[in-house]
Design a protein around this motif. Structure first.
Motif, PDB file in Angstrom:
ATOM      1  N   MET A   1       0.838  -1.192   0.000  1.00 58.16           N
ATOM      2  CA  MET A   1       0.000   0.000   0.000  1.00 58.16           C
ATOM      3  C   MET A   1       0.876   1.247   0.000  1.00 58.16           C
ATOM      4  O   MET A   1       1.629   1.484   0.947  1.00 58.16           O
ATOM      5  N   LYS A   2       0.821   2.008  -1.079  1.00 57.46           N
ATOM      6  CA  LYS A   2       1.630   3.211  -1.212  1.00 57.46           C
ATOM      7  C   LYS A   2       0.819   4.453  -0.826  1.00 57.46           C
ATOM      8  O   LYS A   2      -0.385   4.539  -1.097  1.00 57.46           O
ATOM      9  N   ILE A   3       1.501   5.421  -0.198  1.00 57.66           N
ATOM     10  CA  ILE A   3       0.889   6.674   0.229  1.00 57.66           C
ATOM     11  C   ILE A   3       1.558   7.820  -0.529  1.00 57.66           C
ATOM     12  O   ILE A   3       2.788   7.936  -0.533  1.00 57.66           O
ATOM     13  N   GLY A   4       0.767   8.670  -1.163  1.00 58.82           N
ATOM     14  CA  GLY A   4       1.310   9.815  -1.871  1.00 58.82           C
ATOM     15  C   GLY A   4       1.499  10.996  -0.944  1.00 58.82           C
ATOM     16  O   GLY A   4       0.656  11.274  -0.078  1.00 58.82           O
ATOM     17  N   VAL A   5       2.605  11.698  -1.116  1.00 64.43           N
ATOM     18  CA  VAL A   5       2.865  12.954  -0.414  1.00 64.43           C
ATOM     19  C   VAL A   5       3.043  14.017  -1.487  1.00 64.43           C
ATOM     20  O   VAL A   5       4.035  14.021  -2.217  1.00 64.43           O
ATOM     21  N   TRP A   6       2.043  14.876  -1.617  1.00 63.88           N
ATOM     22  CA  TRP A   6       2.029  15.906  -2.663  1.00 63.88           C
ATOM     23  C   TRP A   6       2.439  17.233  -2.024  1.00 63.88           C
ATOM     24  O   TRP A   6       1.722  17.790  -1.196  1.00 63.88           O
ATOM     25  N   LEU A   7       3.602  17.719  -2.392  1.00 64.46           N
ATOM     26  CA  LEU A   7       4.185  18.897  -1.776  1.00 64.46           C
ATOM     27  C   LEU A   7       3.938  20.133  -2.627  1.00 64.46           C
ATOM     28  O   LEU A   7       4.355  20.188  -3.791  1.00 64.46           O
ATOM     29  N   VAL A   8       3.272  21.111  -2.060  1.00 71.21           N
ATOM     30  CA  VAL A   8       3.090  22.399  -2.731  1.00 71.21           C
ATOM     31  C   VAL A   8       4.315  23.249  -2.393  1.00 71.21           C
ATOM     32  O   VAL A   8       4.549  23.580  -1.232  1.00 71.21           O
ATOM     33  N   GLY A   9       5.093  23.569  -3.416  1.00 74.00           N
ATOM     34  CA  GLY A   9       6.427  24.126  -3.211  1.00 74.00           C
ATOM     35  C   GLY A   9       7.437  22.995  -3.262  1.00 74.00           C
ATOM     36  O   GLY A   9       8.384  22.935  -2.472  1.00 74.00           O
ATOM     37  N   ALA A  10       7.236  22.081  -4.228  1.00 70.38           N
ATOM     38  CA  ALA A  10       7.944  20.801  -4.263  1.00 70.38           C
ATOM     39  C   ALA A  10       9.419  20.908  -4.615  1.00 70.38           C
ATOM     40  O   ALA A  10      10.154  19.931  -4.441  1.00 70.38           O
ATOM     41  N   ARG A  11       9.859  22.048  -5.138  1.00 68.62           N
ATOM     42  CA  ARG A  11      11.287  22.206  -5.457  1.00 68.62           C
ATOM     43  C   ARG A  11      11.968  23.202  -4.508  1.00 68.62           C
ATOM     44  O   ARG A  11      13.088  23.635  -4.776  1.00 68.62           O
ATOM     45  N   GLY A  12      11.307  23.555  -3.421  1.00 74.91           N
ATOM     46  CA  GLY A  12      11.903  24.429  -2.423  1.00 74.91           C
ATOM     47  C   GLY A  12      12.874  23.676  -1.532  1.00 74.91           C
ATOM     48  O   GLY A  12      13.018  22.452  -1.620  1.00 74.91           O
ATOM     49  N   SER A  13      13.540  24.408  -0.642  1.00 76.50           N
ATOM     50  CA  SER A  13      14.554  23.803   0.225  1.00 76.50           C
ATOM     51  C   SER A  13      13.960  22.757   1.157  1.00 76.50           C
ATOM     52  O   SER A  13      14.536  21.679   1.344  1.00 76.50           O
ATOM     53  N   VAL A  14      12.808  23.059   1.761  1.00 74.99           N
ATOM     54  CA  VAL A  14      12.199  22.106   2.684  1.00 74.99           C
ATOM     55  C   VAL A  14      11.792  20.835   1.954  1.00 74.99           C
ATOM     56  O   VAL A  14      12.113  19.716   2.378  1.00 74.99           O
ATOM     57  N   ALA A  15      11.089  20.992   0.828  1.00 76.39           N
ATOM     58  CA  ALA A  15      10.624  19.820   0.077  1.00 76.39           C
ATOM     59  C   ALA A  15      11.797  18.979  -0.421  1.00 76.39           C
ATOM     60  O   ALA A  15      11.753  17.736  -0.369  1.00 76.39           O
ATOM     61  N   THR A  16      12.836  19.632  -0.907  1.00 70.26           N
ATOM     62  CA  THR A  16      14.008  18.895  -1.396  1.00 70.26           C
ATOM     63  C   THR A  16      14.652  18.113  -0.260  1.00 70.26           C
ATOM     64  O   THR A  16      15.064  16.958  -0.436  1.00 70.26           O
ATOM     65  N   THR A  17      14.727  18.702   0.918  1.00 66.12           N
ATOM     66  CA  THR A  17      15.298  18.018   2.075  1.00 66.12           C
ATOM     67  C   THR A  17      14.401  16.855   2.502  1.00 66.12           C
ATOM     68  O   THR A  17      14.897  15.800   2.918  1.00 66.12           O
ATOM     69  N   VAL A  18      13.091  17.022   2.382  1.00 67.59           N
ATOM     70  CA  VAL A  18      12.153  15.944   2.700  1.00 67.59           C
ATOM     71  C   VAL A  18      12.397  14.735   1.801  1.00 67.59           C
ATOM     72  O   VAL A  18      12.545  13.597   2.283  1.00 67.59           O
ATOM     73  N   VAL A  19      12.429  14.968   0.498  1.00 64.06           N
ATOM     74  CA  VAL A  19      12.587  13.859  -0.450  1.00 64.06           C
ATOM     75  C   VAL A  19      13.960  13.209  -0.291  1.00 64.06           C
ATOM     76  O   VAL A  19      14.086  11.980  -0.278  1.00 64.06           O
ATOM     77  N   THR A  20      14.996  14.030  -0.157  1.00 59.40           N
ATOM     78  CA  THR A  20      16.354  13.510   0.031  1.00 59.40           C
ATOM     79  C   THR A  20      16.441  12.711   1.327  1.00 59.40           C
ATOM     80  O   THR A  20      17.002  11.607   1.356  1.00 59.40           O
ATOM     81  N   GLY A  21      15.883  13.269   2.394  1.00 62.98           N
ATOM     82  CA  GLY A  21      15.939  12.593   3.686  1.00 62.98           C
ATOM     83  C   GLY A  21      15.168  11.289   3.709  1.00 62.98           C
ATOM     84  O   GLY A  21      15.632  10.293   4.276  1.00 62.98           O
ATOM     85  N   ALA A  22      13.974  11.276   3.099  1.00 62.88           N
ATOM     86  CA  ALA A  22      13.187  10.046   3.063  1.00 62.88           C
ATOM     87  C   ALA A  22      13.922   8.946   2.308  1.00 62.88           C
ATOM     88  O   ALA A  22      13.931   7.783   2.729  1.00 62.88           O
ATOM     89  N   ALA A  23      14.571   9.324   1.197  1.00 57.11           N
ATOM     90  CA  ALA A  23      15.343   8.343   0.424  1.00 57.11           C
ATOM     91  C   ALA A  23      16.527   7.829   1.233  1.00 57.11           C
ATOM     92  O   ALA A  23      16.846   6.629   1.209  1.00 57.11           O
ATOM     93  N   ALA A  24      17.182   8.729   1.964  1.00 51.89           N
ATOM     94  CA  ALA A  24      18.323   8.327   2.787  1.00 51.89           C
ATOM     95  C   ALA A  24      17.896   7.384   3.908  1.00 51.89           C
ATOM     96  O   ALA A  24      18.582   6.399   4.213  1.00 51.89           O
ATOM     97  N   LEU A  25      16.762   7.660   4.530  1.00 57.03           N
ATOM     98  CA  LEU A  25      16.256   6.788   5.595  1.00 57.03           C
ATOM     99  C   LEU A  25      15.895   5.409   5.048  1.00 57.03           C
ATOM    100  O   LEU A  25      16.205   4.378   5.667  1.00 57.03           O
TER     101      LEU A  25
END
Length: 384
Positions: A1-25
């Protein structure tokens, strides 16, 4: 079961850190430091695992996520090798980013309803094409000025009619994104102090669509400390007389808040907690200054005066220095997991128990950090 996370401001610093961090974890390249939901108190809540999260979003920027991650790496926000190690995940998320709203103001021959429909199509296409169980939409874009009152904000029926008016800007962009998310049957989080879903008409929509929402304005620095320290003064019956703060911000957030109108939204949000906790107003203001050289780092200096027994005057000062994106990103992951689970469990409307994460929490005036955490933990226990 996959969950989507749709980020408004998806290329901003916070969003980029979110995606990078989730991949690292997911890859075992980092520990979940700062992730509240990684703690033992939430182990039995049935939250979706991090490896089930799939990212996409809206943005007006065309800079690809891998490039943004490289920029953050040079700035010291992302560890140097990480941007390359998770490049495939960044590219996959970037492929799911769609053009966002430049202003939210329709042309004379179009309506905000038509703008919202385009946003809805992007979100539902993401959900349907990838076979996602549900999607959490999280607004991490730039802060907007406070919205002017409009009669259509008071009811869903009036809002539906008003959105069909050609050329009319009834909702600010954050609220138009919220409208689109809720209309698509997706839960929604206001991570910034922008208006977002915090309008009676949108609360009505959330309940009508049976989806939860939460916000506003994540607390990651000065206000986090205020909500921990102010209850101490109150509990010890020490009379706080003044509390003044100066915030120095760099990066895009600092540049945005340098605009007095946008800065006013942040100041209003930051100043909610003290009167609610102490039971009275105190002298002093919050000042926000843009210092470009600080980049993604922020510094808060606060000066507190208080009186003790026999009116003896005393004071306290503190300095907080932190990396904004590194403080915010784990909270985005926490909120995505918690709200996805709440949606799965059938919760609808404002989720006041998530106030632990916010400066100006919706549907509650509780600001004491430990009390908020206890409420969050008890609520999460019922999600199991």
């Amino acid at each position: 079961m996959k969950i989507g996370v749709w980020l408004v401001g998806a290329r901003g610093s916070v969003a980029t850190t979110v995606v990078t961090g989730a991949a690292a974890l997911r890859a075992g390249l980092a520990a979940p430091v700062g992730c509240v939901t990684a703690g033992a108190d939430f182990a039995e809540a049935g939250l979706p695992p991090l490896d089930t999260l799939v990212f996409g979003g809206h943005d007006i920027s065309s800079t690809p996520l891998p490039k943004r991650a490289e920029e953050l790496s040079r700035a010291g926000v992302v560890p140097p090798p990480l941007a390359d190690l998770v490049r495939h995940e960044l590219e996959a998320a970037d492929a799911e980013i769609r053009p966002g709203l430049a202003t939210g103001v329709p042309r004379e021959d179009e309506t905000q309803a038509s703008l919202a429909q385009a946003l809805i199509r992007d979100i539902t296409d993401f959900r349907d094409r990838l076979g996602l169980a549900r999607v959490v939409v999280i607004h991490v874009a730039s802060t907007e000025p406070p919205v002017a009152p409009h009669p259509a904000h008071q009811s869903l029926e009036a809002l539906t009619v008003a959105l069909e008016t050609p050329g009319a800007a009834v909702l600010p962009p954050s609220s138009l994104y919220a409208y689109a998310a809720l209309s698509a049957g997706c839960s929604y989080i206001d991570f910034t102090p922008s208006t977002g879903a915090w309008l009676p008409a949108l609360d009505e929509l959330a309940n009508a669509r049976a989806v939860p929402y939460a916000g506003r304005d994540a607390k990651t620095g000065e206000t986090l400390l205020k909500t921990a320290l102010a209850p101490m003064f109150a509990a010890r019956a020490l009379a706080v007389r003044s509390w003044s703060g100066t915030n120095l911000l760099g990066g895009g957030d600092g540049a945005t808040l340098a605009d007095p109108a946008a800065g006013e939204s942040k100041k209003i949000s930051k100043e909610r907690a003290l009167p609610a906790i102490l039971g009275h107003a105190v002298e002093g203001q919050t000042h926000i200054d843009h210092v470009a050289h600080l980049g993604d780092w922020k510094t808060a200096w606060d000066h507190i005066t208080f009186e003790g027994f026999l009116g003896v005057r005393m004071s306290m000062q503190f300095t907080w220095q932190g990396c904004d994106s590194a403080l915010a990103a784990p909270l985005v992951l926490d909120l995505a997991r918690l709200l996805a689970r709440a949606h799965e469990r059938g919760q609808a409307g404002a989720v006041e128990e998530l106030g632990f994460f916010f400066k100006d929490p919706v549907a509650t005036d509780e600001h004491r950090l430990q009390v908020q955490y206890d409420l969050l933990r008890a609520w999460a226990g019922k999600l199991a």
